[in-house]
Every structure is written in structure tokens, then in C-alpha cells.
Scaffold this motif. Structure first.
Motif, PDB file in Angstrom:
ATOM      1  N   ALA A  63       0.772  -1.406   0.059  1.00  0.00           N
ATOM      2  CA  ALA A  63      -0.306   0.177   0.144  1.00  0.00           C
ATOM      3  C   ALA A  63       0.437   1.471  -0.345  1.00  0.00           C
ATOM      4  N   GLN A  64       2.275   1.404   0.908  1.00  0.00           N
ATOM      5  CA  GLN A  64       2.438   2.126   0.393  1.00  0.00           C
ATOM      6  C   GLN A  64       3.116   2.584  -0.835  1.00  0.00           C
ATOM      7  N   LEU A  72       9.543  -6.805  -6.166  1.00  0.00           N
ATOM      8  CA  LEU A  72      10.279  -6.769  -5.669  1.00  0.00           C
ATOM      9  C   LEU A  72      10.164  -6.073  -4.151  1.00  0.00           C
ATOM     10  N   LEU A  73       9.102  -6.157  -3.780  1.00  0.00           N
ATOM     11  CA  LEU A  73       8.844  -5.472  -2.016  1.00  0.00           C
ATOM     12  C   LEU A  73       9.587  -6.550  -1.204  1.00  0.00           C
ATOM     13  N   VAL A  74      10.239  -6.856  -0.995  1.00  0.00           N
ATOM     14  CA  VAL A  74      10.921  -7.692  -0.316  1.00  0.00           C
ATOM     15  C   VAL A  74      12.182  -6.964   0.673  1.00  0.00           C
ATOM     16  N   PRO A  75      11.993  -7.718   1.719  1.00  0.00           N
ATOM     17  CA  PRO A  75      13.414  -6.643   2.653  1.00  0.00           C
ATOM     18  C   PRO A  75      14.804  -5.806   2.081  1.00  0.00           C
ATOM     19  N   GLY A  76      15.464  -4.726   2.468  1.00  0.00           N
ATOM     20  CA  GLY A  76      16.216  -4.250   2.019  1.00  0.00           C
ATOM     21  C   GLY A  76      16.804  -2.900   2.370  1.00  0.00           C
ATOM     22  N   SER A  77      17.025  -2.564   1.445  1.00  0.00           N
ATOM     23  CA  SER A  77      17.834  -1.044   1.665  1.00  0.00           C
ATOM     24  C   SER A  77      18.412   0.044   0.776  1.00  0.00           C
ATOM     25  N   LEU A  78      18.849   1.215   1.238  1.00  0.00           N
ATOM     26  CA  LEU A  78      19.254   1.999   0.008  1.00  0.00           C
ATOM     27  C   LEU A  78      21.018   2.038   0.143  1.00  0.00           C
ATOM     28  N   ALA A  79      21.613   1.470  -0.989  1.00  0.00           N
ATOM     29  CA  ALA A  79      23.197   0.972  -0.682  1.00  0.00           C
ATOM     30  C   ALA A  79      23.558   2.136  -1.850  1.00  0.00           C
ATOM     31  N   PHE A  80      24.411   2.857  -1.840  1.00  0.00           N
ATOM     32  CA  PHE A  80      25.506   3.082  -2.103  1.00  0.00           C
ATOM     33  C   PHE A  80      26.301   2.806  -3.480  1.00  0.00           C
ATOM     34  N   LEU A 251       5.416  17.090  -1.369  1.00  0.00           N
ATOM     35  CA  LEU A 251       4.108  17.360  -2.010  1.00  0.00           C
ATOM     36  C   LEU A 251       4.737  17.332  -3.519  1.00  0.00           C
ATOM     37  N   GLY A 252       4.357  16.131  -4.271  1.00  0.00           N
ATOM     38  CA  GLY A 252       4.368  16.056  -5.787  1.00  0.00           C
ATOM     39  C   GLY A 252       6.098  15.527  -5.717  1.00  0.00           C
ATOM     40  N   GLN A 253       5.978  15.011  -5.061  1.00  0.00           N
ATOM     41  CA  GLN A 253       7.621  14.532  -5.565  1.00  0.00           C
ATOM     42  C   GLN A 253       7.836  12.366  -4.653  1.00  0.00           C
ATOM     43  N   PRO A 254       8.363  11.697  -5.591  1.00  0.00           N
ATOM     44  CA  PRO A 254       8.067  10.371  -5.141  1.00  0.00           C
ATOM     45  C   PRO A 254       8.313  10.315  -3.146  1.00  0.00           C
ATOM     46  N   GLY A 255       7.360   9.581  -3.139  1.00  0.00           N
ATOM     47  CA  GLY A 255       7.179   9.217  -1.366  1.00  0.00           C
ATOM     48  C   GLY A 255       6.407  10.102  -1.052  1.00  0.00           C
ATOM     49  N   GLU A 256       5.867  11.511  -1.715  1.00  0.00           N
ATOM     50  CA  GLU A 256       4.960  12.087  -0.729  1.00  0.00           C
ATOM     51  C   GLU A 256       3.820  11.897   0.187  1.00  0.00           C
ATOM     52  N   HIS A 257       3.617  10.731   0.271  1.00  0.00           N
ATOM     53  CA  HIS A 257       3.007  10.230   1.418  1.00  0.00           C
ATOM     54  C   HIS A 257       3.337   9.867   2.899  1.00  0.00           C
ATOM     55  N   ILE A 258       5.161   9.878   2.442  1.00  0.00           N
ATOM     56  CA  ILE A 258       5.493   9.088   4.213  1.00  0.00           C
ATOM     57  C   ILE A 258       6.467  11.327   4.654  1.00  0.00           C
TER      58      ILE A 258
END
Length: 316
Positions: A63-64, A72-80, A251-258
Motif C-alpha cells: 500500500a505504501q 521487488l517488495l522484499v526486505p532491503g535498504s538503499l546502498a550506494f 508533495l509532488g515528489q516520490p514518497g510524498e505520502h511519507i
């Protein structure tokens, strides 16, 4: 922990990014602050004692992320991911990648561990994870004002936590990126990624790594600018904090609801050509569910009596 004496200071900066404006006076009571970011070893003790599961280790809520591939909705994180050459700096996807299996315990992926990195700051922790650790040790996250006041180390109006010169006498004072981000790191400070806490000199309050190394969560919700300076000295804000999330959405950006919290301090990925934010005044809005390779935290204690335990003696 180190004792930070109370006082009034000029918060913000007019010289760099719009979100740091305007400069305004703030009054802060004295408090105690961790001398360094929470380390991987310290966070591991918390997890072993409580069985806590971080946000990066939990399945993602479809839903998020309504437009994402469910597979692709599996546990993980953002890596550089360092690039092979210059790229468009307006698109962070050129160097950030969501990697399944990445977490605080496996910062490089499923085949990695924190063994040998126990003294590095813990990373890949979301705001909820930082608050859970803080509650476990009887502390809290600092407010933005507390964090910036402590980071300045008593240097009123200085650009950096150590003064105004970037590399005084040619010496690196923090773990940052030297060269052209995100492809050329000259490693003049001796580190390609994060560094063990305390690898660089402390500031005037005895605090290590307040800028560079990792961004740090704060307790305040993000607003795109500071409040205007008050006209009368009698009305200087005292211990201000932003407790409403309403203005924190992008608002207007990706993830705007977070909603977003303020993060401070910059990181080892900050470079003058892209993100000169390894300064006390620097700030950015971080989505509360974010966990990243350059994001950690430290804690504060405002009352020793509430903690019910002895702490380090006050530094005079």
C-alpha cells in the motif's frame, strides 16, 4: 556522554542552501549527548537483548508503494554504488540502489557482516529503529536545535564544526568525499566509506563525528525553512522543537505520502561539487521509513535523575 552547557546561539546559515535560512537566535538548556554516533556493536547488543527487527528487515507494505513490482517488495535498504564516471547529479538513482538483503547487520548485502566494522556507526537504520534503541538505553533523539548547538562546539557562526577553514593546515577534520562525486573519491581523509567513530578530532564539546561519516536522525519533523528571527531578545525560542508532521510531506515528489524528519551532519558521501552539508547548519528532510548506507544516529539525555544511573562527569 558529554555534557553540553546551555546557552543561546545563532541557528542556521545564509551562505549555503535555502533550507538553512534564515539565521535566528535559539536558547537551549544544557543536556548530555553521546560523544559519538551509535556503533554497529552497540546496536547489535540492543538487537540481541530485545530481538528487535529493523525496518529494513521487514517486508514492504504494498500500500505504501502502489506503483512498485510486487516481486521487488522484499526486505532491503538503499546502498550506494560508486559510478564509473560523471553522471547527472539531478538524479540520485544514478548512485543509489535498493538492494534486497541489505540491513544494519549486512551493510553490503547478504554475503556481508559487521564483523570488523564494530566500531563503525550503525547504518541502514530508519527513524523508528533509532527511537527504539534510544528508548532501550533510556535516552532520546536530539532535537534539531540541540543537535546543531552541540555540533558547533561553542564556535558561534563558524562554517564547520572546527572553524572556517575546510582543511586547516592541509588536515582532514571529518570523513567526507574528496574529488568529483559520485565517481572520483581521492580518499585524502583515508577512508572510502564510513570510518570507525573517533577517527577525527572532537569538536569543542568533546563530540566526535558531528559532521561527516553519517547523517544523523533528529526528533524534529522537517520544514523547508527555519522560522524568522524574533524582534525582541525576550522572545528568543527556548528549546524549540517541531512536533507536527503536517509540513514535512514533500508533495509532488516520490514518497510524498511519507512524512520526513530532520537529519543533520552530512556524511562520507558529501562533496563540495554536490552536497557541501558536512556543516552544523546543514539539514535535510529524510523520509521516516528510509534506511540508507550513510544514515545513523546518536542520543541525548536531558535528565540524569530520569535515567536513574551515573554518567560521565561534567566537562568544565
Amino acid at each position: 556522554m558529554q555534557r553540553i552547557p546551555g546557552g543561546t546561539f545563532q541557528m542556521g546559515s545564509e551562505a549555503f542552501y535555502p533550507e538553512e535560512r534564515p539565521i535566528h537566535h535559539v536558547d537551549v538548556d544544557g543536556f548530555w549527548m553521546d560523544a559519538q554516533p551509535v556503533t554497529a556493536a552497540e546496536f547489535r547488543r540492543f538487537v540481541r537483548a530485545t530481538g528487535y527487527t529493523t525496518v529494513a528487515e521487514r517486508p514492504l507494505d504494498p500500500a505504501q508503494f502502489p506503483d512498485a513490482d510486487p516481486d521487488l517488495l522484499v526486505p532491503g535498504s538503499l546502498a550506494f554504488r560508486k559510478t564509473a564516471g560523471p553522471v547527472d547529479l539531478n538524479d540520485f538513482r544514478n548512485w543509489w540502489e535498493y538492494v534486497p538483503g541489505v540491513s544494519w547487520e549486512r551493510p553490503g548485502g547478504r554475503a556481508t557482516t559487521i564483523d570488523g566494522r564494530e566500531r563503525h556507526p550503525v547504518v541502514h537504520v530508519a527513524c523508528e529503529d533509532a527511537e527504539a534503541y534510544a528508548a532501550w538505553v533510556g535516552k532520546e533523539l536530539p532535537t534539531e536545535a540541540e543537535w546543531e548547538y552541540a555540533a558547533r562546539g561553542g564556535l558561534e557562526g563558524a562554517t564547520f564544526a572546527w572553524g572556517n577553514e575546510h582543511f586547516p593546515n592541509g588536515k582532514a577534520m571529518a570523513n567526507t568525499w574528496q574529488g568529483e562525486f559520485p565517481w572520483q573519491n581521492l580518499n585524502l581523509d583515508g577512508f572510502e566509506g564510513t570510518s570507525p567513530v573517533g577517527s577525527f578530532p572532537p569538536n569543542g564539546y568533546g563530540l566526535y563525528d558531528m559532521t561527516g561519516n553519517v547523517w544523523e536522525w533528529t526528533a524534529d519533523w522537517y520544514t523547508p525553512r527555519h522560522p524568522d528571527e524574533v524582534e525582541s531578545p525576550c522572545c528568543v525560542p527556548k528549546n524549540p522543537r517541531v512536533t507536527s508532521r503536517d509540513a514535512s510531506y514533500h508533495l509532488g515528489q516520490p514518497g510524498e505520502h511519507i512524512p520526513r524528519r530532520v537529519s543533520k551532519g552530512g556524511s562520507h558521501l558529501c562533496a563540495p561539487n554536490y552536497c557541501l552539508r558536512y556543516r552544523p547548519a546543514a539539514r535535510q528532510g529524510q523520509q521516516i521509513d528510509s534506511s540508507m548506507a550513510h544514515l545513523g544516529f546518536r542520543c541525548v539525555l536531558r535528565s540524569l535523575e530520569e535515567a536513574g544511573q551515573e554518567r560521565a562527569p561534567r566537562r568544565e
